[in-house]
Design a protein around this motif. Structure first.
Motif, PDB file in Angstrom:
ATOM      1  N   GLN A  69       1.122  -1.065   0.151  1.00  0.00           N
ATOM      2  CA  GLN A  69      -0.301   0.223   0.113  1.00  0.00           C
ATOM      3  C   GLN A  69       0.872   1.452  -0.134  1.00  0.00           C
ATOM      4  OE1 GLN A  69      -2.910  -1.239  -0.975  1.00  0.00           O
ATOM      5  NE2 GLN A  69      -3.793   0.544   0.070  1.00  0.00           N
ATOM      6  N   GLY A  70       2.045   1.371   0.856  1.00  0.00           N
ATOM      7  CA  GLY A  70       2.882   2.596   0.475  1.00  0.00           C
ATOM      8  C   GLY A  70       3.601   2.151  -0.273  1.00  0.00           C
ATOM      9  N   SER A  96       2.267   1.558  -3.212  1.00  0.00           N
ATOM     10  CA  SER A  96       1.108   2.438  -3.944  1.00  0.00           C
ATOM     11  C   SER A  96       1.263   4.129  -4.002  1.00  0.00           C
ATOM     12  CB  SER A  96      -0.517   1.654  -3.727  1.00  0.00           C
ATOM     13  OG  SER A  96      -1.431   2.361  -4.674  1.00  0.00           O
ATOM     14  N   THR A  97       1.024   4.644  -3.106  1.00  0.00           N
ATOM     15  CA  THR A  97       1.457   5.682  -2.495  1.00  0.00           C
ATOM     16  C   THR A  97       2.129   6.244  -3.560  1.00  0.00           C
ATOM     17  OG1 THR A  97       0.250   5.469  -0.520  1.00  0.00           O
ATOM     18  CG2 THR A  97       0.610   7.481  -0.891  1.00  0.00           C
ATOM     19  N   LYS A 151       3.990   5.179  -5.726  1.00  0.00           N
ATOM     20  CA  LYS A 151       2.993   5.083  -6.995  1.00  0.00           C
ATOM     21  C   LYS A 151       2.891   6.473  -8.196  1.00  0.00           C
ATOM     22  CE  LYS A 151       1.010   0.740  -8.499  1.00  0.00           C
ATOM     23  NZ  LYS A 151       0.650   0.098  -9.618  1.00  0.00           N
ATOM     24  N   HIS A 152       2.140   6.644  -7.024  1.00  0.00           N
ATOM     25  CA  HIS A 152       1.462   7.613  -7.952  1.00  0.00           C
ATOM     26  C   HIS A 152       1.147   8.675  -7.417  1.00  0.00           C
ATOM     27  CE1 HIS A 152      -2.313   5.130  -9.380  1.00  0.00           C
ATOM     28  NE2 HIS A 152      -2.414   3.537  -8.828  1.00  0.00           N
ATOM     29  N   ASN A 203       4.075  -3.525  -6.975  1.00  0.00           N
ATOM     30  CA  ASN A 203       3.700  -0.905  -6.822  1.00  0.00           C
ATOM     31  C   ASN A 203       4.965  -0.816  -6.835  1.00  0.00           C
ATOM     32  OD1 ASN A 203       0.620  -1.158  -7.436  1.00  0.00           O
ATOM     33  ND2 ASN A 203      -0.028  -1.483  -4.606  1.00  0.00           N
TER      34      ASN A 203
END
Ligand code: SF4
Ligand code: SF4
Ligand code: SF4
Ligand code: SF4
Ligand code: SF4
Ligand code: SF4
Ligand code: SF4
Ligand code: SF4
Lengths: 788, 169, 788, 169
Positions: free
Chosen positions: B123-124, B126-127, B129-130, B147
């Motif tokens: 999840q981190g 992913s943050t 990445k975006h 991710n």
């Protein structure tokens, strides 16, 4: 008497009306006898706030606690323009960007979560009105004057009867509709506004929960804030398998109450075992202390697989959707009881009980949908009594030898572990079992380290019945699965608030910690129990509810005592307060609200922002939803956040896609308005975060202690809080925390025990003392507050 | 599909954009190019044989360490310098292009992850990445992290240790 | 007068009460003066049906039209147990399987869709009550006695005033909450029950739409079923760029009406151009025919990019979420006007208009949120008048030379085409433009073949402003973009129903085809217009609404006439009836309901199942949502499906995840109950499908014709319908359809034109004649129907 | 990641399970193994040079053709036998293990797709992926179809024609 009659529906185009400066109503006569009453001569600025009425408060929170997004998917698949790829700053075909999309998903989750609680509440409310009449009083006895702090604050009125609750419910339903609408493609476009709406959904959720719980407390005479509510039996081992067993799963007390009533009417109490899983269990034990609690949601598949339950009654929420299939495996009968879960079953509501019983017993139907709780009571009991004997013969779980044989088939592909949400070493357990060593399985079994979600079993290429194997091993090796839990007491008494109000606000009690929610724990329920124990020992007030309350009960200290046996149920330092089921969560926010009202004399009615501001800046409370998994948990957390209460969630919580994190490196963000002096003052990151996902228990424990710090702490209080923070930091990190200087306003704040070390640290960073605030607030200064 | 590049938890797959699979050699190139790398070390390597390798890598490449969860205590106990942050806290800082970095020298340009619990780490990542186009992420776990910008493949311990050794030596 | 007063809330535990056999009420006095009235002496079995009350009807539909699932994602990501992989029969951690998961997503979409319409309706209703008073009558004039067929049927009462509508709204809100709750993790477990709930959500949607539209028709005096409603201007070319231009985007008429009122009050009608996109446009032109319609949603980005709009007023639904960013590109001012879309803008509702105007003009704020429609009217107009001059100077779109230069930068990577929802050849257009050839761009521009979703532009590695390029090319090469559309007339008149009732039921008019919904067309809006034209020419009644109505207006026949110019607005053979905006869709179902009521004398109140059964088996209506894209379209389709109306959607519709398809190879599925004879009779697949996604226009056209066949057709009617079906099949497939024999009951059904060929075909398959049904029904026989 | 095996419309990606990339050779093996194959031909190949190739394949392998959309007319006009079905109709039949098949000889075991509009085809393939374990799907389009069991890669026309020729010859 002075009464206010806001119109039935909020007026969107006249919200200036409610917002207008110093709004006061004093109409000399009772205009509407039907409505609820207001208690005093004034109602605050926002009774029945519409979607945008509290937006300015939300923006203040969001400014301080910026939403942190962790996209769970790079795409959006909500409409047929999609799926759209939102990576690299790309917008979807509707124009949405990844940030707003995450926020939209959060709002959607909060709407669903709020709907789950509130539809449950509505269902219950209408059922209870049907039973008791709409004029049935909401009277919680001498010690509770403020029965409905949330309704008072949000609706701006005081409900006196069951019927009065409908007005709050109607309002809630309308708001939910508006909020859900905003999730539609082509509506809201900015993440902060989605978050403001999510806050509103969360607020509706707290409201819905309160409606549900006070309705059932009043109408079913559940404990009314009773600190000495009885201890009830808990655990898979507490169920007497020799009797016919009816298992209730879900959240709605009505069918369970129907069963208990039937047993009483027929004097069968001693013949049949009634037990429950999830909040239904907690609520049935509030209704009748002889019912038993199997355990939290993580027990569900294991207990069903064990075959102990003859009849499984499902009502709503937290029910495995494959319950029919699972029940079939050992011929347990299934009765569905609400519109929420019909399972494709034939609607037998209007059939004769005899006929339903016979069709179920003879397996002519797969199960029955019975929407009348009284009929459920009769049918469930009679079916259980009829089939229990025959079911005994069913060989329910594989025996240990069989398990060894099955385990030998494992190809060691490792996929069970890869698909496990927690990457638990199921393969190792199987491989060891193949060699006759069950210890790894036992490790998985205890404290629901494996919470029996069944994903590994679904994936296994050898189709090994891993959960059945796990259950059997547990049954065999884990002795004495008999624990207890204090029956849910419902609200905190006003008198208790009075007692602890000062020490909480002043910091003598270092904080109120609430362990709530589900059992999606990364490493088992023991972590929750240990956290609870840690804070109990340290003089905090520990509140709990739902599956968390059960997980706490499943733990024994060194002396073999459960924490419920060891600590009193008082809302006081070292008190372990089980408020009850999920809907009882409302009493946790409710207690904080009452602190503001009772201790600080803040009027509640229509006064949301002032109350929330008070809580945020003065009430050292922190929620912990270590196993948060569902949309309900999302809405609960978001709701209490809006009330000014920070929440710590477990690592899975990162999958909610959004947290609210403060930035300690940005000093200006922590400035406060001192309403007394009228000056902007330097503040501190207190609380530092509003919604925080911790990776493991150590991190969480330290963070929880830190999140109890509040700008309004007295020096004595601050000392005590910092002492705990340092203590815990030393325990879990080995050092005094680097950021301690941020929380020391002047010498008097320094904990005595650590005086020297802390002084050195202060010196190193060039610390300067600063003034204590008098009335710290996140709101605008008063002149502006109402006028804007 | 190659099992090594399916995310370790397969459902972490988030869309068409996937991490680049890296070998120790390409990882080394990334490290060479990096001006202000950072290593984020989570509690999964607490009692792991690879802990020493990871620390060696940090030392060799002169990378400051952030410890997450309660990993700080282990490192501190072994006299290895790190700064404790919650993984969500450090990621929150990393996504701000204006953050001054762990040593006040400016935002980092390469972030190595090792030992963070897979799904919260994912999840981190992913943050980042975006929302952190200003930096690259590289995972050194034995799990493929789709991710991340770049990730080691799914591996068994032996291979993993070899991978890390190559980066450390 | 005889009045029924069902309690405020449906009684879940007493639904046997409403279901009881031959339920009749005849109370001799008026019990509740406030409620609505019932028109006759009896109310049917299901007034205010709760979530499960119509479940048995749903199961009948689902038995015939099995849900067909096309998962859009293999995973579920709704809770933090997940994501879960649901391939290969695996269940998620909550126990759900892929089928139930798809159905859950459909239910969720329907809840969101219904919420969008109904929250809009609630908003509007409260606003109009505020303006006109709750006693404002719902009077639609002489020709419409049945103003609210849906409310009558569902609620079981007749609303007489605006205030009466609140009861329906309250009911709808409660139902939506229950339905949304069922989407929560751990609730409903079977796909058929999710579908039953989706049907209920769809029904709530039709109800919500009706409330919204009749409220606005009555209170704002919109056309009341006027077949001769004026033609209004349509098209990008119809906007006078020399005037200040205010553009309204969305669905809520209130802000638009506010603007129109302000212009009138200030006598500025001729100074300022008011235009709209999406349903807001349609509704503003119903309010004032001088407003102009830019076009459907596919015009949105193009028109905004063109820079023609000085002020963009967004209300709710169908608004690009990046509107602020887009408006900024050419310094258009943005005003948000509802709680649904706040865009992070400062709430200026309570500020002085002068101040707002000046802050907007001086760009001190990014835009304004103004929740008061009257203030919006003033501010929007004044800002437009102030900034129009300055904005003229802005170079809005690249000129053609620039386009050529930019196009040359294209790397021919091809990704623009890959990410295009319709795989349109954008790259080819760019490459050709680079060589000075704009024809491919023109092809994309016309009929919105490229519907300007912007995905290609987001993806382009050279950051080419593809939509701006497209728009400029269109502006330059596509002349005369001036069309028209008949202003939405609202409901169909009772007198019209009387006129066409017999021919429709008997088949002389081969069917009623409704083209509704959005412009997510696979190959441009021309397809919709051509379908409409085809059916108009063939004597069908063609009804339309929303973006579909606009797309039809953007087409000219060979003589240069629009279809609105060519065909009358009568609800009659060869009539092209624009009912209005999305909420006006309710009148389409409403017309079918009225047929049942007026022609067959079926009582409406509380009589849902009988009405739906009548429509399903007798009323040859078919909905077409060729460009269905949003959750609203999902709920609309699902709603009318429950009313017994089949719907054809375009290929993107497959991404809704679920269709309802019949199986012609299973004869037994098509049996019917002949209520007159009391016998089960052999039926036919009529209608064959309930929700069907076609791949292209040819397929759709043939299917639509086929879906108008009904079991109750007279022989003459059947002949006509089959004639059309064969004709169209020959046109698009080249042959007489193979399945024709299924629809021929006896010799008389054979269309004369094709007698020989069909006879041969019948012989080949060994066809045998069968009896015509007398009263074909999908319901249980009467004795059982009510008793059960 | 290899561009050839990213779904042609990249967001069609649905999870960890992806189609097997096939060459004409492996496709041929699938055809050889199939007992009751079926070819579904959609309108995208109406005016395409590959139409004849596709028909040759059907003839060579003796595969009945279902035409979708309005493709029937084209085939019928060229005297090529096919049965018209909506793509959702034929997929609905294919997912029923008890369906008797297009010729009444039993359910099919291999379904070839060619020329169906990409996204609705992808949805149909998804249905079969999830609900038709009794059959395999193989796409012969020039697009990688990740929801199929087996798919050609993304290709340009020339290569595509070669692929089809190999199957036809
Ligand atoms: S809602 Fe927007 S981002 Fe999502 S699929 Fe639809 S167009 Fe794409
Ligand atoms: S049942 Fe769930 S939690 Fe337990 S090992 Fe299997 S996948 Fe993991
Ligand atoms: S999934 Fe099954 S076969 Fe594979 S390792 Fe786990 S238990 Fe063994
Ligand atoms: S948002 Fe969820 S359901 Fe949608 S594509 Fe992503 S993982 Fe799948
Ligand atoms: S709702 Fe069920 S299937 Fe979906 S993520 Fe949660 S556990 Fe998995
Ligand atoms: S704007 Fe949308 S529809 Fe038009 S070409 Fe680009 S991607 Fe396709
Ligand atoms: S995406 Fe841009 S560069 Fe690539 S082909 Fe399209 S226009 Fe050219
Ligand atoms: S028809 Fe569709 S796109 Fe058009 S305005 Fe209505 S909902 Fe929006």
């Amino acid at each position: 008497m002075i009464t206010v009659t806001p119109k039935n529906k909020p007026k969107e185009f006249k919200n200036d009306f409610w917002k207008s400066k110093n709004f006061k109503v004093s109409i000399g006569e009772i205009v509407d006898k039907k409505g609820m009453d207001t208690p005093s001569e004034s109602v605050g600025p926002t009774p029945k706030p519409d979607v945008t009425a509290l937006r300015s408060w939300d923006m203040k929170l969001l400014e301080k606690y910026g939403p942190f997004y962790a996209p769970f998917c790079d795409m959006c698949c909500l409409c047929t323009y999609g799926k759209c790829d939102l990576t690299a700053g790309k917008k979807g075909a509707c124009g949405i960007d990844i940030e707003a999309q995450q926020a939209r998903m959060v709002l959607l989750a909060c709407c669903i979560g709020a709907a789950a609680h509130s539809a449950h509440a509505r269902h219950l409310l209408e059922y209870l009105i049907e039973k008791k009449g709409k004029d049935f009083p909401l009277d919680f006895g001498m010690n509770i004057d403020i029965e409905a702090p949330i309704i008072r604050t949000v609706i701006g009125k005081i409900p006196k009867t069951l019927g009065d609750l409908r007005e709050a419910m109607d309002y809630m339903e309308e708001q939910n509709l508006h909020l859900l609408s905003a999730c539609h493609t082509g509506q809201e476009g900015k993440s902060v506004d989605f978050e403001s709406k999510a806050f509103h959904a969360g607020l509706m959720d707290t409201l819905g929960m309160e409606i549900g719980d006070i309705a059932q407390i009043a109408a079913l005479n559940l404990p009314k804030g009773d600190a000495d509510a009885p201890l009830v039996e808990l655990g898979m081992g507490s169920i007497n398998k020799d009797k016919p067993v009816v298992l209730c799963i879900g959240h709605n007390v009505a069918p369970g109450a129907g069963i208990v009533d039937y047993l009483e009417d027929e004097e069968l109490e001693d013949e049949v075992e009634v037990c429950g899983i999830c909040c239904a269990a907690l609520d049935i034990t509030r209704y009748n202390k002889n019912a038993k609690v199997v355990g939290p949601i993580s027990k569900q598949l294991k207990f069903v697989r064990s075959g102990v339950a003859d009849v499984i009654v499902v009502d709503e929420q937290c029910v495995r959707t494959d319950i029919l299939e699972e029940a079939k495996k050992n011929k347990a009968a299934v009765i569905a009881t609400t519109d929420k879960i019909c399972l494709g079953l034939p609607d037998m509501t209007n059939e004769d009980a005899d006929k339903i019983v016979s069709q179920l017993v003879n397996e002519e139907i797969e199960g029955a949908l019975i929407l009348n709780p009284d009929k459920v009571g009769e049918v469930a009991t009679r079916v259980a009594m009829k089939i229990a004997k025959d079911r005994e013969a069913l060989k329910l779980l594989p025996d240990l030898d069989e398990i060894i044989e099955m385990a030998k088939e494992c190809t060691e592909c490792g996929w069970c572990q890869r698909v496990c949400p927690n990457s638990q070493p199921m393969m190792e357990a199987v491989v060891a079992a193949g060699k006759g060593d069950f210890s790894n399985f036992v490790d998985l079994y205890e404290y629901d380290v494996c919470y029996a979600c069944g994903r590994c079993e679904q994936e296994c290429e050898r189709d090994l019945p891993l959960i059945s194997m796990l259950t059997k091993v547990g049954e065999h090796y884990v002795k004495d699965e008999k624990y207890n839990v204090r029956a849910g007491r419902g609200p905190v008494q006003d008198v208790e608030i009075r007692r602890v109000g000062a020490p909480i606000v002043l910091g003598d009690i270092p904080g109120v910690i609430a362990f709530v929610g589900c059992s999606n724990y990364p490493e088992g329920g023991e972590d929750v129990a240990k956290m609870a124990e840690e804070f109990l020992e340290r003089n905090y007030i520990v509140v709990t509810s739902g599956c968390g309350a059960m997980s706490i009960g499943e733990y024994r200290d060194e002396e073999g005592k459960t924490l419920y046996e060891k600590y009193s149920g008082d809302f006081d330092a070292r008190g372990l307060v089980n408020v009850g089921s999920c809907v009882s969560n409302s009493h946790i926010a409710g207690a904080c609200i009452k602190i503001a009202n009772i201790f600080a004399k803040k009027p509640l009615e229509g006064n949301f922002e002032e109350i929330a501001d008070y809580i945020l800046n003065r009430v050292g409370a922190c929620g912990v939803a270590w196993g948060a998994y569902s949309q309900k948990a999302a809405s609960i957390a978001t709701g209490v956040n809006r009330w000014g209460i920070p929440v710590v969630i477990g690592p899975h919580g990162s999958k909610y896609r959004r947290l609210f994190l403060g930035r300690t490196d940005k000093k200006e963000k922590w400035n406060l308005n001192d309403l007394r002096s009228g000056e902007v003052i330097e503040g501190e990151p207190a609380p530092e975060h509003l919604l925080y996902a911790a990776e493991n228990r150590g991190e969480a424990t330290v963070m929880i202690a830190k999140l109890c710090i509040r700008p309004n702490d007295t020096s004595k209080g601050r000392q005590i809080k910092l002492n705990q923070y340092i203590d815990l930091h030393r325990k879990y990190f080995g050092t005094i925390p680097d950021d301690i200087s941020r929380f020391i306003r002047n010498e008097k704040d320094i904990p005595i025990t650590y005086k020297k070390d802390v002084r050195n640290m202060l010196e190193e960073v060039g610390w300067e003392p600063r003034a204590l605030p008098q009335e710290p607030s996140t709101m605008a200064f008063r002149e502006k507050a109402r006028g804007k | 599909m190659n099992e090594r590049v399916i995310p370790w938890q397969p459902t972490v797959i988030a869309g068409p954009k996937q991490a680049l699979l890296v070998t120790p050699e390409t990882a080394e190139m990334m490290l060479k190019k990096a001006k202000r790398p950072l290593m984020i070390m989570g509690p999964l390597v607490k009692d792991s044989p690879v802990l020493s390798q990871a620390v060696l890598i940090a030392e060799k490449w002169n990378i400051p360490i952030v410890s997450t969860g309660d990993m700080f205590k282990t490192l501190n106990g072994a006299d290895i310098k790190s700064k404790p942050y919650g993984v969500v806290e450090i990621v929150n800082l990393l996504k701000d292009p204006d953050w001054e970095g762990i040593n006040g020298e400016g935002q980092h340009d390469l972030v190595l992850f090792i030992g963070v619990i897979y799904y919260i780490g994912s999840q981190g990542l992913s943050t980042l990445k975006h929302f952190a186009p200003h930096l690259k992420t590289l995972t050194l776990c034995k799990f493929f992290h789709s991710n991340a910008d770049a990730s080691f493949p799914n591996m068994k311990d032996e291979e993993w240790i070899k991978y890390l050794e190559k980066l450390a030596e």
